[in-house]
Design a protein around this motif. Structure first.
Motif, PDB file in Angstrom:
ATOM      1  N   THR A 191      -3.915   4.019   9.203  1.00 61.82           N
ATOM      2  CA  THR A 191      -5.225   4.268   8.612  1.00 61.82           C
ATOM      3  C   THR A 191      -5.988   2.975   8.345  1.00 61.82           C
ATOM      4  O   THR A 191      -7.135   3.024   7.892  1.00 61.82           O
ATOM      5  N   GLY A 211      -1.086  15.022   4.115  1.00 63.33           N
ATOM      6  CA  GLY A 211      -1.027  15.282   2.682  1.00 63.33           C
ATOM      7  C   GLY A 211       0.263  15.947   2.252  1.00 63.33           C
ATOM      8  O   GLY A 211       0.456  16.231   1.061  1.00 63.33           O
ATOM      9  N   ARG A 257       6.827  10.330  -0.164  1.00 62.90           N
ATOM     10  CA  ARG A 257       5.419  10.136  -0.522  1.00 62.90           C
ATOM     11  C   ARG A 257       4.597  11.255   0.106  1.00 62.90           C
ATOM     12  O   ARG A 257       5.108  12.064   0.906  1.00 62.90           O
ATOM     13  N   SER A 258       3.346  11.246  -0.197  1.00 58.81           N
ATOM     14  CA  SER A 258       2.415  12.193   0.418  1.00 58.81           C
ATOM     15  C   SER A 258       1.905  11.589   1.710  1.00 58.81           C
ATOM     16  O   SER A 258       1.379  10.470   1.710  1.00 58.81           O
ATOM     17  N   ASP A 259       2.078  12.280   2.808  1.00 57.59           N
ATOM     18  CA  ASP A 259       1.683  11.743   4.097  1.00 57.59           C
ATOM     19  C   ASP A 259       0.178  11.499   4.119  1.00 57.59           C
ATOM     20  O   ASP A 259      -0.611  12.387   3.739  1.00 57.59           O
ATOM     21  N   PRO A 260      -0.296  10.293   4.573  1.00 53.00           N
ATOM     22  CA  PRO A 260      -1.741  10.002   4.526  1.00 53.00           C
ATOM     23  C   PRO A 260      -2.566  10.837   5.502  1.00 53.00           C
ATOM     24  O   PRO A 260      -3.788  10.958   5.344  1.00 53.00           O
ATOM     25  N   SER A 287       0.823  -1.218   0.000  1.00 57.32           N
ATOM     26  CA  SER A 287       0.000   0.000   0.000  1.00 57.32           C
ATOM     27  C   SER A 287       0.849   1.256   0.000  1.00 57.32           C
ATOM     28  O   SER A 287       0.338   2.347  -0.266  1.00 57.32           O
ATOM     29  N   SER A 288       2.160   1.114   0.274  1.00 59.41           N
ATOM     30  CA  SER A 288       3.044   2.268   0.233  1.00 59.41           C
ATOM     31  C   SER A 288       4.474   1.752   0.105  1.00 59.41           C
ATOM     32  O   SER A 288       4.856   0.746   0.714  1.00 59.41           O
TER      33      SER A 288
END
Length: 343
Positions: A321, A240, A234-237, A228-229
């Motif tokens: 999440t 953002g 990356r963009s922090d969940p 999933s990552s």
């Protein structure tokens, strides 16, 4: 006897047989006396001469017999002396033969030790390949022989001395063998011990490498293959914003087993706000593997775990999440991409 009586003549009658008349011979008395006297003197002279000659011959024969007897006594004495020396040398040869048999027994024992050493270390085939080949001799009794005649009794002592020389040469060879074979065995044992030490060191190194390979994190930590990552920015969940992600996230079901990526020792097994329930395993060569957001932990700090051993259960504790495993590999205190190491 008077001269007149010597000059008288005598008549001798010779009667031959009955048919013939007797024959008369006239001779002087001196002739009748002189002839027998001369015959007797001649016979006496002959007898005396024969006695003198026989005495001389007997004396000469006695002298020869005495000389021959002396020579025979000297010869017998020499033979007795030679027999005595021969007996002494034979006794010495017997003692030497006994000593040589004992030494040959020791040589045989040394040879058996060498053979055992060769069989132990698998070198018998090379030893057998070095055997020398001897061309057999053919026997031909067709009479092509020769040589000087030497009587046995004349050469006995010489043969004994030659045998003693041969024994001495054999003893010298045995001395050499007795000195060299144990030294060779010691050298071979030293070489073998050195080889065994090297083999043991190589085996230990191989085991260390195997343990290092066993301890190196290299297997996928869960049954799910759905990422999933990935590793990196990356963009922090939650915010953002752009952020660095130090591992990979693998989505799964809560309660799925989590496996140790490699053998090692558990450094931490606790819970924190962002990591949730987290396990950190120390591996050889400065590697660590991290397992975050677990729903359960099955190991404690200090435990030694094997590669593939279940250490916890997948979950969503901490800053998460949804159910997933944050899997992270650290090399010398720096996070690295896990996909470079695990399969």
């Amino acid at each position: 006897m008077k001269k007149g009586s010597l000059n008288r003549r005598m008549t001798l009658l010779v009667i031959r047989d009955a048919q013939q008349p007797p024959k008369q011979l006239q001779c002087s008395t001196a002739a009748v006396i002189l002839v027998p006297t001369l015959v007797i003197a001649s016979i006496s002279t002959l007898v005396i001469g024969l006695q003198i000659r026989s005495s001389h011959i007997i004396s000469q024969m006695e002298t020869n017999l005495a000389v021959q007897s002396l020579q025979m006594e000297v010869t017998v004495a020499d033979k007795n002396a030679a027999i005595g020396r021969l007996r002494s040398e034979v006794m010495e040869l017997t003692n030497q033969a006994t000593s040589i048999r004992e030494r040959l027994q020791r040589i045989t024992e040394l040879e058996q030790q060498m053979q055992q050493f060769i069989r132990k270390h698998g070198n018998s085939s090379s030893a057998s390949s070095n055997k020398s080949t001897i061309t057999p001799l053919s026997w031909d009794a067709s009479g092509h022989t020769g040589g000087e005649f030497i009587a046995v009794h004349e050469n006995t002592v010489l043969l004994a001395r030659q045998a003693m020389d041969d024994f001495q040469e054999i003893e010298s060879l045995l001395d050499t063998v007795e000195r060299t074979v144990p030294r060779s065995i010691q050298q071979a044992n030293a070489v073998q011990q050195n080889l065994e030490r090297k083999q043991a060191a190589q085996l230990l190194q191989t085991r260390r490498l195997a343990l290092a390979e066993q301890g190196k994190p290299s297997i996928w930590p869960v049954g799910s293959r759905r990422m999933s990552s990935s590793f990196g920015y990356r963009s922090d969940p939650f915010t953002g914003k752009s952020a660095f992600h130090s591992g990979v996230d693998i989505a799964g079901q809560t309660g799925d087993p989590v496996y140790a990526a490699g053998a090692g020792t558990v450094l931490e097994a606790n819970s924190s706000g962002a990591r949730g329930k987290c396990i950190i395993i120390q591996h050889p060569d400065g590697f660590q593997s991290w397992y975050m957001h677990l729903s359960g932990m099955q190991v404690a700090p200090g435990d030694h775990v094997q590669k593939g051993q279940t250490i916890g259960l997948l979950g969503s504790t901490g800053r998460s999440t949804g159910p997933h495993l944050h899997f992270q590999i650290v090399k010398h205190n720096q996070p690295v991409d896990p996909l470079l190491y695990v399969q």
